[in-house]
Scaffold this motif. Structure first.
Motif: not given
Length: 163
Positions: A23-24, A69-70, A105-107, A133-136
């Motif tokens: 998700i952005m 967002l969960l 970021s994306r999560v 998680e946070i991408e990267n």
């Protein structure tokens, strides 16, 4: 999205049962959340000021935005329980905000089923250890122990679990 039955849920305790889509978290999402919650702290809504005055180099998402967002993460990443009529959010035993989510970021959510038990004739109480998680990034945005209730028709309760 796959489906599982009520009886199958018990065999998944201790396992990762779902992983959501990414998700952005863009500035417009953060701004909408700020408007909805009346939390307009500059680190969330003022990119220019946050770039200069915050330790994050720009704006970050509200922790509660990430937590909220969960629900969508659950829908995009968890198997549907075939007999479920409705799902209810029962609450959290703990929530820890581990790292800020920088705007842009994306999560995604990862769900491990840690416990499940029947309550009454038509409810299944489930507990998930959730990691967002946070991408990267090495550290997660948050971890939580999330309790939900699956409502189902009593006639659908597996016979092997009747008392």
């Amino acid at each position: 999205m796959n489906e599982i039955s009520l009886v199958d849920v018990f065999g998944r305790v201790g396992q990762e049962v779902g992983r959501s889509e990414w998700i952005m978290i863009d500035q417009s999402t953060v701004d909408l959340f700020a408007d909805a919650t009346h939390d307009h702290q500059f680190i969330h809504v003022n990119p220019e000021r946050a770039a200069v005055e915050s330790p994050f180099g720009g704006t970050i998402a509200h922790g509660f935005l990430t937590l909220s967002l969960l629900s969508v993460m659950n829908f995009s990443g968890m198997p549907k329980i075939r007999e479920q009529i409705m799902g209810l959010n029962y609450g959290f035993d703990n929530v820890r905000f581990m790292s800020p989510v920088k705007t842009g970021s994306r999560v995604r959510g990862r769900f491990v089923l840690s416990d499940c038990r029947f309550r009454g004739s038509s409810m299944l109480v489930t507990t998930y250890e959730v990691t967002v998680e946070i991408e990267n990034e090495n550290r997660p945005a948050l971890t939580a122990s999330w309790i939900t209730i699956v409502q189902f028709d009593p006639k659908d309760r597996p016979k092997t679990f009747h008392s």
